[in-house]
Scaffold this active site. Structure first.
Site, PDB file in Angstrom:
ATOM      1  N   CYS A  42       0.835  -1.188   0.000  1.00 42.70           N
ATOM      2  CA  CYS A  42       0.000   0.000   0.000  1.00 42.70           C
ATOM      3  C   CYS A  42       0.880   1.251   0.000  1.00 42.70           C
ATOM      4  O   CYS A  42       1.965   1.267   0.576  1.00 42.70           O
ATOM      5  CB  CYS A  42      -0.902  -0.008   1.228  1.00 42.70           C
ATOM      6  SG  CYS A  42      -2.061   1.377   1.302  1.00 42.70           S
ATOM      7  N   ASP A  44       0.410   3.811   1.651  1.00 40.60           N
ATOM      8  CA  ASP A  44       0.367   4.424   2.976  1.00 40.60           C
ATOM      9  C   ASP A  44       1.783   4.674   3.496  1.00 40.60           C
ATOM     10  O   ASP A  44       2.619   3.769   3.522  1.00 40.60           O
ATOM     11  CB  ASP A  44      -0.388   3.507   3.942  1.00 40.60           C
ATOM     12  CG  ASP A  44      -0.760   4.194   5.243  1.00 40.60           C
ATOM     13  OD1 ASP A  44       0.157   4.686   5.933  1.00 40.60           O
ATOM     14  OD2 ASP A  44      -1.955   4.232   5.588  1.00 40.60           O
ATOM     15  N   ARG A  46       2.914   4.956   6.305  1.00 44.28           N
ATOM     16  CA  ARG A  46       3.255   4.262   7.550  1.00 44.28           C
ATOM     17  C   ARG A  46       3.703   2.821   7.319  1.00 44.28           C
ATOM     18  O   ARG A  46       4.017   2.111   8.286  1.00 44.28           O
ATOM     19  CB  ARG A  46       2.047   4.272   8.494  1.00 44.28           C
ATOM     20  CG  ARG A  46       1.559   5.656   8.890  1.00 44.28           C
ATOM     21  CD  ARG A  46       0.197   5.595   9.562  1.00 44.28           C
ATOM     22  NE  ARG A  46      -0.834   5.138   8.624  1.00 44.28           N
ATOM     23  CZ  ARG A  46      -2.110   4.926   8.982  1.00 44.28           C
ATOM     24  NH1 ARG A  46      -2.483   5.137  10.232  1.00 44.28           N
ATOM     25  NH2 ARG A  46      -2.981   4.522   8.068  1.00 44.28           N
ATOM     26  N   HIS A  98      -2.515  -3.802   5.073  1.00 49.59           N
ATOM     27  CA  HIS A  98      -2.341  -3.443   6.487  1.00 49.59           C
ATOM     28  C   HIS A  98      -3.682  -3.135   7.118  1.00 49.59           C
ATOM     29  O   HIS A  98      -4.632  -2.705   6.455  1.00 49.59           O
ATOM     30  CB  HIS A  98      -1.389  -2.248   6.634  1.00 49.59           C
ATOM     31  CG  HIS A  98      -1.888  -0.970   6.042  1.00 49.59           C
ATOM     32  ND1 HIS A  98      -2.539  -0.006   6.776  1.00 49.59           N
ATOM     33  CD2 HIS A  98      -1.859  -0.501   4.761  1.00 49.59           C
ATOM     34  CE1 HIS A  98      -2.867   1.011   5.989  1.00 49.59           C
ATOM     35  NE2 HIS A  98      -2.470   0.733   4.755  1.00 49.59           N
ATOM     36  N   CYS A 101      -6.423   0.301   6.904  1.00 50.57           N
ATOM     37  CA  CYS A 101      -6.155   0.847   5.570  1.00 50.57           C
ATOM     38  C   CYS A 101      -7.242   1.839   5.162  1.00 50.57           C
ATOM     39  O   CYS A 101      -8.437   1.508   5.126  1.00 50.57           O
ATOM     40  CB  CYS A 101      -6.087  -0.285   4.552  1.00 50.57           C
ATOM     41  SG  CYS A 101      -5.769   0.260   2.851  1.00 50.57           S
TER      42      CYS A 101
END
Length: 211
Positions: A42, A44, A46, A98, A101
């Protein structure tokens, strides 16, 4: 100092620190890329692939998009997959989602995210539809989203197996292994949720018989 200037300054500091620890590091890295892994993750911020797996540059080949999707018309992803499998000869392809999400949570709503995001998130809505009964039986919306994130990873692995790229490598090289993982933002741990060995079972409709 602007945010961009700060990034460039941090880069210089990092490069100097690396060279002080290992003077030949960058020279060696410039001539070597032999990763064993392709990571489809992803976007993302993080979930950085190298940080959470403890890998070094050159050890993991990375593609990232919103909600770690494998879409059969995504030329960007398919070119990465082709290069990783047929040129870098990776032995493992990992799809890592994750918990928490944002893309998964957005797909669970009926909100209009405008043209491009609506089209992208519809792929996750299709996963929800496939597992509607299971998901609707989970009353807690956060837990439902986490389960959808797991099921989404499973479906993306199946999408990989449907490609001629993977099927050809399975037939002639008996690789790569496909792994579906979920990363926990709250504890930093990776959970293995689904795997496919080379030559794993697949609906005959999607199998190529003349590779």
């Amino acid at each position: 100092m602007t945010p961009i200037e700060k990034l460039l300054l941090e880069n210089k500091a990092w490069a100097e620190e690396v060279k002080s620890d290992d003077p030949a590091y960058f020279e060696r890295l410039a001539h070597l890329q032999t990763p064993q892994f392709l990571w489809i993750g992803c976007s993302d911020s993080r979930v950085p692939a190298d940080r959470i797996t403890g890998t070094q540059p050159g050890e993991i080949f990375v593609h990232r998009n919103i909600a770690n999707l494998v879409i059969h018309t995504d030329v960007n992803l398919l070119s990465v997959l082709d290069f990783a499998v047929n040129h870098l000869k990776v032995n493992h392809v990992i799809v890592c989602g994750h918990y928490g999400c944002g893309g998964v949570k957005a797909a669970m709503t009926n909100h209009d995210f405008k043209y491009v995001l609506n089209m992208w998130l519809r792929n996750i809505k299709d996963v929800y539809r496939l597992y509607n009964d299971e998901l609707e039986a989970i009353p807690d919306m956060d837990k439902r989203a986490d389960r959808l994130a797991e099921l989404n990873v499973k479906e993306q692995l199946l999408h990989l197996a449907k490609t001629s790229i993977i099927q050809r490598a399975w037939k002639y090289d008996r690789r790569p292994h496909l792994h579906g993982w979920i990363y926990g933002l709250k504890d930093g741990l990776i959970k293995n949720v689904f795997e496919m060995e080379p030559g794993a079972g697949l609906d005959p409709l999607y199998r190529y018989d003349d590779l």
